[in-house]
Design an enzyme around this catalytic site. Structure first.
Site, short mmCIF file in Angstrom:
data_model
loop_
_atom_site.label_atom_id
_atom_site.label_comp_id
_atom_site.label_asym_id
_atom_site.label_seq_id
_atom_site.Cartn_x
_atom_site.Cartn_y
_atom_site.Cartn_z
N ASN A 82 0.84 -1.19 0.00
CA ASN A 82 0.00 0.00 0.00
C ASN A 82 0.88 1.25 0.00
O ASN A 82 2.10 1.16 0.13
CB ASN A 82 -0.90 -0.03 1.25
CG ASN A 82 -2.17 0.79 1.09
OD1 ASN A 82 -2.35 1.54 0.12
ND2 ASN A 82 -3.06 0.66 2.05
N PHE A 83 0.26 2.39 -0.14
CA PHE A 83 0.90 3.71 -0.06
C PHE A 83 2.01 3.91 -1.10
O PHE A 83 3.00 4.59 -0.85
CB PHE A 83 1.43 3.97 1.37
CG PHE A 83 0.36 3.83 2.42
CD1 PHE A 83 -0.74 4.67 2.43
CD2 PHE A 83 0.42 2.81 3.38
CE1 PHE A 83 -1.75 4.53 3.39
CE2 PHE A 83 -0.59 2.66 4.33
CZ PHE A 83 -1.67 3.53 4.34
N LEU A 84 1.83 3.28 -2.26
CA LEU A 84 2.74 3.55 -3.39
C LEU A 84 2.52 4.99 -3.83
O LEU A 84 1.40 5.37 -4.20
CB LEU A 84 2.44 2.58 -4.53
CG LEU A 84 3.06 2.92 -5.89
CD1 LEU A 84 4.59 2.94 -5.81
CD2 LEU A 84 2.60 1.91 -6.94
N LEU A 133 -6.59 -0.97 3.48
CA LEU A 133 -6.79 0.43 3.87
C LEU A 133 -6.48 1.40 2.74
O LEU A 133 -5.59 1.15 1.95
CB LEU A 133 -5.91 0.73 5.08
CG LEU A 133 -6.14 -0.21 6.25
CD1 LEU A 133 -5.08 0.03 7.33
CD2 LEU A 133 -7.53 -0.03 6.83
N THR A 178 -4.69 -3.32 -3.67
CA THR A 178 -5.83 -2.79 -4.42
C THR A 178 -5.37 -1.56 -5.17
O THR A 178 -4.37 -0.93 -4.80
CB THR A 178 -6.99 -2.37 -3.49
OG1 THR A 178 -6.51 -1.41 -2.56
CG2 THR A 178 -7.59 -3.54 -2.75
S1 NHW Z 1 -3.15 2.17 -5.13
C1 NHW Z 1 -2.53 3.82 -4.95
C2 NHW Z 1 -1.39 4.11 -5.85
N1 NHW Z 1 -0.93 5.47 -5.64
C3 NHW Z 1 -1.46 6.55 -6.22
O1 NHW Z 1 -2.37 6.47 -7.03
C4 NHW Z 1 -0.91 7.89 -5.76
C5 NHW Z 1 -0.83 8.91 -6.87
N2 NHW Z 1 -0.06 8.38 -7.99
C6 NHW Z 1 1.28 8.17 -7.93
O2 NHW Z 1 1.95 8.42 -6.95
C7 NHW Z 1 -2.76 1.48 -3.49
C8 NHW Z 1 1.90 7.60 -9.20
O3 NHW Z 1 1.03 7.83 -10.28
C9 NHW Z 1 2.18 6.08 -9.05
C10 NHW Z 1 2.67 5.55 -10.40
C11 NHW Z 1 3.28 5.85 -8.02
C12 NHW Z 1 0.93 5.29 -8.66
N3 NHW Z 1 -0.35 -0.19 -8.76
O4 NHW Z 1 6.56 5.30 -12.53
P1 NHW Z 1 5.60 5.15 -13.65
C13 NHW Z 1 -1.34 0.95 -3.53
O5 NHW Z 1 -0.44 1.65 -3.09
C14 NHW Z 1 2.21 0.95 -13.07
C15 NHW Z 1 0.46 -0.95 -9.49
O6 NHW Z 1 6.04 5.72 -14.95
P2 NHW Z 1 3.84 6.98 -12.25
C16 NHW Z 1 -1.09 -0.40 -4.10
C17 NHW Z 1 1.68 1.26 -14.44
O7 NHW Z 1 0.68 0.34 -14.78
N4 NHW Z 1 1.08 -0.51 -10.61
O8 NHW Z 1 4.16 5.77 -13.26
C18 NHW Z 1 0.26 -0.48 -4.81
C19 NHW Z 1 2.93 1.16 -15.28
O9 NHW Z 1 3.27 -0.21 -15.50
P3 NHW Z 1 2.85 -0.91 -16.93
C20 NHW Z 1 0.87 0.75 -10.99
O10 NHW Z 1 2.48 7.46 -12.56
C21 NHW Z 1 0.45 -1.86 -5.39
C22 NHW Z 1 3.98 1.72 -14.34
O11 NHW Z 1 3.46 1.62 -13.01
C23 NHW Z 1 0.03 1.60 -10.27
O12 NHW Z 1 4.94 7.96 -12.22
C24 NHW Z 1 1.77 -1.99 -6.11
C25 NHW Z 1 4.25 3.18 -14.65
O13 NHW Z 1 5.25 3.61 -13.79
C26 NHW Z 1 -0.60 1.08 -9.12
N5 NHW Z 1 -1.43 1.82 -8.36
O14 NHW Z 1 3.79 6.25 -10.81
C27 NHW Z 1 1.99 -3.37 -6.64
N6 NHW Z 1 0.02 2.79 -10.87
O15 NHW Z 1 3.23 -2.36 -16.81
C28 NHW Z 1 2.45 -4.32 -5.54
C29 NHW Z 1 0.81 2.69 -11.94
O16 NHW Z 1 1.36 -0.71 -17.05
C30 NHW Z 1 2.75 -5.69 -6.13
N7 NHW Z 1 1.33 1.47 -12.03
O17 NHW Z 1 3.60 -0.20 -18.00
C31 NHW Z 1 3.17 -6.66 -5.05
C32 NHW Z 1 4.63 -6.41 -4.61
C33 NHW Z 1 5.06 -7.32 -3.44
C34 NHW Z 1 5.23 -8.79 -3.91
C35 NHW Z 1 5.75 -9.71 -2.79
C36 NHW Z 1 6.02 -11.19 -3.20
#
Ligand code: NHW
Length: 398
Positions: free
Chosen positions: A146-148, A398, A182
């Site tokens: 979470n909190f990415l 959460l 999520t």
């Molecule tokens: S969802 C909330 C996520 N955070 C936000 O929305 C906050 C505002 N946005 C940002 O900070 C709850 C940025 O836009 C973020 C993306 C950081 C989201 N999950 O760096 P790039 C969570 O925290 C993929 C997964 O250029 P950006 C859950 C996207 O599809 N992937 O983008 C977190 C693309 O990949 P693709 C996500 O906008 C779960 C790539 O990132 C995503 O500067 C994480 C683009 O990267 C998201 N929410 O940064 C996964 N958003 O393949 C955990 C974008 O499509 C997995 N992307 O090209 C499990 C790990 C542990 C495993 C253990 C065995």
């Protein structure tokens, strides 16, 4: 989104390389439930962190430190999730972040930050916490991720995949190989897609800030009347949960959650952490039978305000989110109506709930309206039968 369209599938350069359900496998029933990849020997897990662009460095965030907690809070307050129209942004409190991250058996190494090397400013964040999650009849050790968050000025530079790979590496180092998370975005491949529903508690403010609109043929005063709630709860024996209730609540909850395909495997220490009330973080109530003092029903919600972006009069929207609810004697709708009443007493503006577990049974009757946001649930390195319904899901993240 184009994702659901068969002949126009969006490419995912990063996610296509990961052990997650791929779009091409949807509907392939020959694939059994279980891990997609087998664990590797721990000695084969990469020992050094992934490379960051040269101006940045990894940091482990110690949430016990007031200073670090403040930095994380501010990063998220200014850069975390917004709605599609950029009117609201989640504003998790520091107390909430501490609660969400310092869970039983947590690993400090899973609270991961990125700093600018010269200014030391925190510019990105991702976390994992350990959890036991049951999928059908197997209890699997997982990380809840979470909190990415990546600072707005550093978006679209492929930093997110590096954060995700680094948290994965650190989870692997603890010999854990699965995760649950999520997101509002569609990536390969949701185990199910849920919808948020909203119950107005303070309709005037919600309309004033643009969260909701006056319905057709409605006036403000009719709207206020429509959402009016009694001043006090109605169920006899309804009271706040206390520490001494942990064993009874654990039994109630374990029994209830056993019916869902995916649900947490809560032990007493988990219930103590996640469900004993904490001011402005989590609220839990139960029904204790006035006759035999048996605990028969339970409901809970957590506090997650949102900043209101660019409104002159209001700066925060106080939202309660439905958490875990169990009814055995009190009808679920009556129990949840009591939850609405206490949320109103505590001055929440809105009560939110997903259409998971048995929530659909009360949403319409209690005057919840469907939201426009969807929430997709994912598992990392674990396959489950496709076509799971939200009502078959017993997990709240959460
Ligand atoms: S969802 C909330 C996520 N955070 C936000 O929305 C906050 C505002 N946005 C940002 O900070 C709850 C940025 O836009 C973020 C993306 C950081 C989201 N999950 O760096 P790039 C969570 O925290 C993929 C997964 O250029 P950006 C859950 C996207 O599809 N992937 O983008 C977190 C693309 O990949 P693709 C996500 O906008 C779960 C790539 O990132 C995503 O500067 C994480 C683009 O990267 C998201 N929410 O940064 C996964 N958003 O393949 C955990 C974008 O499509 C997995 N992307 O090209 C499990 C790990 C542990 C495993 C253990 C065995």
């Amino acid at each position: 989104s184009l994702d659901d369209d068969n002949n126009n599938i969006k490419r995912h350069k990063f996610w296509e390389t990961q052990p997650v359900g791929q779009y091409k496998d949807v509907g392939d029933f020959s694939l059994a439930d279980g891990p997609i990849e087998l664990p590797t020997p721990l000695s084969d897990v990469k020992q050094e962190p992934y490379n960051l662009p040269t101006a940045y460095e990894w940091t482990t965030c110690d949430m016990d430190s007031q200073e670090t907690c403040d930095e994380v809070y501010l990063l998220l307050m200014n850069n975390y999730v917004e709605d599609d129209e950029n009117m609201f942004r989640f504003n998790y409190s520091k107390e909430f972040l501490r609660w969400a991250l310092r869970v039983p058996g947590y690993y400090r190494s899973w609270h991961i930050g990125v700093r600018a090397k010269t200014s030391k400013k925190l510019v990105a964040f991702i976390t994992g916490v350990p959890a036991r999650i049951r999928v059908n009849d197997k209890v699997v050790k997982m990380a809840e991720v979470n909190f990415l968050c990546v600072h707005k000025k550093l978006r679209s530079k492929r930093l997110a995949p590096v954060l995700i790979k680094e948290v994965t590496r650190r989870v692997h180092l603890e010999n854990i190989w699965q995760a649950a998370y999520t997101a509002g975005v569609v990536i390969p491949t949701p185990i199910t897609t849920c919808q948020y529903w909203h119950r107005s508690l303070n309709p005037k403010k919600l309309i004033d800030v643009g969260f909701s609109r006056l319905g057709a043929r409605m006036t403000m005063s009719r709207t206020i009347k429509l959402y009016k709630l009694p001043d006090s709860t109605v169920t006899p024996g309804f009271r706040k949960m206390e520490l001494r209730d942990v064993p009874a609540v654990t039994r109630l909850l374990r029994n209830y959650l056993s019916q869902f395909i995916v649900a947490p495997d809560f032990h007493e220490d988990d219930v103590e952490h996640w469900l004993v009330p904490r001011d402005n973080v989590v609220d839990s109530y139960l029904v204790e039978s006035p006759k035999n003092h048996e605990i028969t029903d339970f409901c809970s919600f957590y506090t997650l305000p949102s900043s209101i972006l660019g409104n002159q009069t209001h700066s925060t929207l106080k939202a309660a989110y439905s958490y875990y609810n169990v009814s055995t004697k009190t009808p679920l709708a009556q129990l949840m109506n009591d939850a609405l009443i206490v949320a109103k007493q505590k001055e929440f503006d809105v009560f939110n709930a997903l259409d998971i577990m048995h929530n659909e049974s009360f949403l319409k009757d209690l005057k919840f309206g469907p939201g426009d946001g969807q929430l997709h649930y994912y598992l990392y390195n674990y396959r489950v039968r496709s076509g799971m319904k939200p009502s078959e899901l017993g997990l709240v993240l959460l």
